[in-house]
Enzyme design. Structure first.
Site, PDB file in Angstrom:
ATOM      1  N   SER A 152       0.869  -1.176   0.000  1.00 48.41           N
ATOM      2  CA  SER A 152       0.000   0.000   0.000  1.00 48.41           C
ATOM      3  C   SER A 152       0.901   1.220   0.000  1.00 48.41           C
ATOM      4  CB  SER A 152      -0.866   0.032   1.261  1.00 48.41           C
ATOM      5  OG  SER A 152      -0.135   0.554   2.354  1.00 48.41           O
ATOM      6  N   ASP A 153       0.369   2.375  -0.300  1.00 48.17           N
ATOM      7  CA  ASP A 153       1.110   3.605  -0.068  1.00 48.17           C
ATOM      8  C   ASP A 153       0.945   3.956   1.422  1.00 48.17           C
ATOM      9  OD1 ASP A 153       2.585   5.906  -0.286  1.00 48.17           O
ATOM     10  OD2 ASP A 153       1.584   6.633  -2.081  1.00 48.17           O
TER      11      ASP A 153
END
Ligand code: BGC
Length: 755
Positions: free
Chosen positions: A307-308
């Site tokens: 994920s960011d």
């Protein structure tokens, strides 16, 4: 240069036991799922099955698959969830070290002190299964030596330089023990209001793909596993605002936004980062369509998805989840393997599993994908500290990139290079005496490397009898407010040529720096206007991380040199170009708009039913030209080039074949120089509207005065394919036009037929 293509590759074999387990788990858990999530779950499972069932391509994959399977079988649930947990170094370190020892952390980010990295590594080796940690960092263009940013690498049109720069940055970073980089950013963007265009390769999918592959090769060679980011459409955020949602038709997604990712994967990137924004209404972090159908099925991606930063938690802001538990569930099911700094998986996955809202196999798959990459990276092998590349070599590459990235946009009356006969040069602008790099990122204890100022670099290069007068004009390095501009005007009046340097430095570009106004600052334009009123030849040097709107500036300056963010070696390179020691050869990787109202803008637009003319009822603006101020691919040199004898090998291009296209390029000026020879295509009649031009090849060549070189392109029929509304590849016959020249406005053309 090979055209990017998107083969559907087979996934790695992770193991038959896991496959069996997967089926059982699926049976157990399906009753708890809602109808729509069931559809996605089914899709995900089907894809996972096919991944498992596929035979391992190589012996290496087989061996890794077996190791992963045996490791996963020995892991507790806590250890599994730990592998999905990516956290920043925080305080107290002791507490985090204890979590690492307990197997509750799989990866760290932003640890830049080698001694602390060693402590974390040591802690991992004391954990029950001794699974090594990933150490991630945004090692993009700067570690110790600050390179010009990636948008400048693209402007060189020399992938080998981008590769060398990536290798150097990675080499410097790997030497402190980091093993994973959150780069390259391969987002295509046509919107310079978005500050992150500085991290990418600009507006074009072909150039973007070539640069993506080069950067991946470089980071890998330097010792870091690259991450292609941000999957996908982050660069298309509405109104240029960072983190804004994007609306992207499927055909466009496949034609424009995916190719650089595919190129990165083909070059060896095994990790990908989900975008923070939503695409077509679904955040990437919860987008099973993107992560399963597009990324894994269609693109054959075999690595893991991170994920960011806090993106899982932000699913709440997106309006998809009521709390972090729900957000974590959505993300895991959508195929987000690693939770970056969101703590959602760490805190909630065990309970979600206990409540049968996620399945063991979903967790196991994510773990297996991460472990596979860890094995592939050699993290389980014995570790030894790498040595950073020699500083002199790194500086050399940084200098060369700077030299070849600066774009000469305008040069009326050959103001540049500054002739040796010019007696006095007025060098105006505080940035001329700056040696500081905001972007510098070295670890604690290291000092920023020595950087020459433009002023000093110019002084070194003065011809006998020449002198410089310097005036800062601005009260701050970033040109936000005026200092003594009257003194600058007086200096200009005494000079024979004026060089004004203005900058969009000072973190005006990068993440979280969207701008609605791209003009020079009021102070900068004021100084420019006053200097121009002296009537002296005026050279404007713009340093910026993105295209600015220079319409007003271009009306006042005789010459404009676009120098991106020059950084450690770039100010010396600027002096080399201004004094003519080096001939500029950069070309624009993004169109420079005339005004913000034209944005988004790119050269490869679709044709309109009513091409713009003087007539009112055509596709035009009442108050602005439709063309950019300077187009994609454009850039002048101190010499001139002529293109002749465009010679396609045949008039028929085979759908499944390829042909050579030759063209003669002559240096018609009096200096040696480099030219970026560009090949564009158009399909004037097809089953859907195709762009009026698309870049399909380029080569940068050096020519002596009077020299002619034949440049050969190899155009493949498959490079002219496109995608339909379902994302299906369309390869169809029809007429094709080709254009060859030194910018996207190339005029030399030929007609072909694709059969
Ligand atoms: C950015 C990513 C970056 C991450 C870690 C995020 O805010 O969007 O590109 O890799 O932070 O620093």
């Amino acid at each position: 240069m090979p055209a990017p293509h998107m083969p559907i590759e087979r996934g790695p074999r992770i193991g038959t036991n896991l496959l069996r387990q997967s089926r059982t788990q699926f049976k157990k858990s399906r009753v708890c799922l809602t109808r729509s999530s069931l559809i996605w779950f089914l899709l995900a499972q089907l894809l996972a099955w096919s991944t498992f069932a596929a035979a391992a391509d190589t012996q290496h994959e087989q061996i890794v698959a077996e190791k992963v399977e045996s490791l996963v079988a020995r892991m507790t649930l806590t250890e599994k969830i730990g592998q999905l947990n990516l956290i920043s170094q925080g305080e107290p370190v002791e507490e985090q070290l204890a979590s690492v020892r307990a197997g509750r952390v799989g990866a760290m980010l932003n640890v830049v002190d080698p001694a602390i990295i060693d402590r974390y590594r040591e802690a991992a080796s004391q954990s029950r299964l001794k699974i090594p940690l990933l150490f991630g960092l945004d090692a993009v263009d700067v570690f110790r030596i600050a390179f010009p940013p990636p948008i400048a690498w693209a402007a060189t049109f020399r992938p080998e330089l981008a590769e060398a720069a990536s290798r150097s940055v990675a080499g410097e970073t790997a030497a402190i023990g980091v093993n994973w980089t959150f780069a390259p950013m391969v987002d295509i963007s046509r919107d310079p209001r978005w500050g992150r265009v500085v991290e990418g390769a600009g507006e074009d999918p072909y150039l973007g793909s070539v640069m993506a592959a080069a950067r991946v090769r470089g980071y890998l060679a330097g010792g870091l596993m690259p991450t292609a980011k941000h999957f996908v459409g982050y660069g298309a955020g509405e109104s240029g605002r960072d983190y804004n949602g994007a609306l992207i038709p499927t055909s466009d997604l496949y034609d424009r936004y995916l190719p650089p990712f595919q190129a990165a994967f083909n070059a060896g990137a095994q990790t990908v980062m989900g975008a923070l924004n939503a695409i077509n209404g679904v955040p990437a972090t919860a987008n099973a369509f993107l992560m399963y159908r597009v990324l894994r099925r269609d693109m054959g991606f075999k690595g893991f998805v991170t994920s960011d930063y806090n993106a899982i938690g932000e699913l709440i802001n997106h309006g998809l989840a009521a709390d972090l538990a729900a957000a974590s569930r959505l993300a895991l099911k959508a195929g987000i393997d690693l939770d970056m700094e969101g703590y959602g998986y760490d805190r909630h996955l065990a309970a979600e599993l206990a409540a049968s809202r996620v399945t063991q196999i979903q967790i196991d798959h994510a773990v297996a994908r991460i472990l596979t990459v860890k094995f592939n990276m050699g993290l389980f092998d014995e570790w030894s500290r790498k040595t950073a590349p020699p500083e002199a070599e790194t500086r050399k590459i940084a200098r060369q990139i700077a030299r070849e990235s600066f774009v000469l946009l305008k040069n009326d009356n050959t103001v540049l290079p500054i002739a040796t006969g010019v007696k006095t040069i007025a060098l105006i602008g505080d940035a001329a005496k700056t040696d500081f790099d905001e972007s510098w990122y070295g670890p604690a204890g290291l000092t920023q490397p020595a950087t020459q100022t433009l002023y000093d670099a110019m002084k070194e290069r003065l011809a006998p009898g020449q002198s410089i007068v310097y005036e800062p004009a601005f009260a701050d390095r970033c040109g936000k407010s005026l200092a003594d501009d009257a003194a600058a005007v007086r200096a200009a009046e005494r000079a024979d040529v004026i060089v004004l340097i203005v900058t969009e430095d000072c973190e005006f570009s990068g993440e979280g720096t969207s701008r609605a106004n791209l003009d020079l600052s009021t102070a900068q334009q004021t100084v420019l206007d006053r200097l121009s009123a002296t009537g002296k030849p005026l050279v404007l040097v713009v340093t910026a991380g993105r295209p600015l709107t220079l319409t007003a500036a271009a009306a006042k300056a005789q010459a404009i040199l676009y120098a991106w963010l020059p950084r450690t070696e770039g100010r010396a390179a600027l002096a080399e170009i201004l004094t003519g020691e080096v001939n500029p050869s950069g070309k624009l990787p993004m169109s420079l708009p005339r005004s913000v109202g034209q944005i988004p803008i790119s050269y490869d637009v679709l044709p309109t039913s009513r091409p713009p003319t003087e007539s009112r009822y055509t596709s035009r603006y009442l108050d602005e030209n439709v063309t950019p101020l300077y187009p994609f691919g454009f850039g002048l040199s101190y010499t001139t080039f002529e293109y002749t004898k465009l010679r396609p090998q045949s008039v028929v291009l085979d759908l499944a074949g390829s042909m050579f296209i030759d063209v003669d390029v002559t240096n018609t000026g009096s200096r040696s120089g480099q030219e970026v020879v560009q090949l564009y295509v158009r399909r004037p009649v097809a089953s859907r509207s195709r762009p009026i031009r698309e870049l399909k090849g380029f080569q940068k060549i050096a020519l002596r005065p009077g020299e002619t070189r034949t440049v050969r392109f190899d155009l493949h029929g498959r490079a002219l394919a496109f995608h339909d509304d379902e994302g299906k590849r369309v390869e169809e016959p029809g007429p094709v036009q080709i254009f060859v020249g030194g910018s996207s406005q190339a005029t030399l053309s030929a007609d072909l037929v694709m059969k």
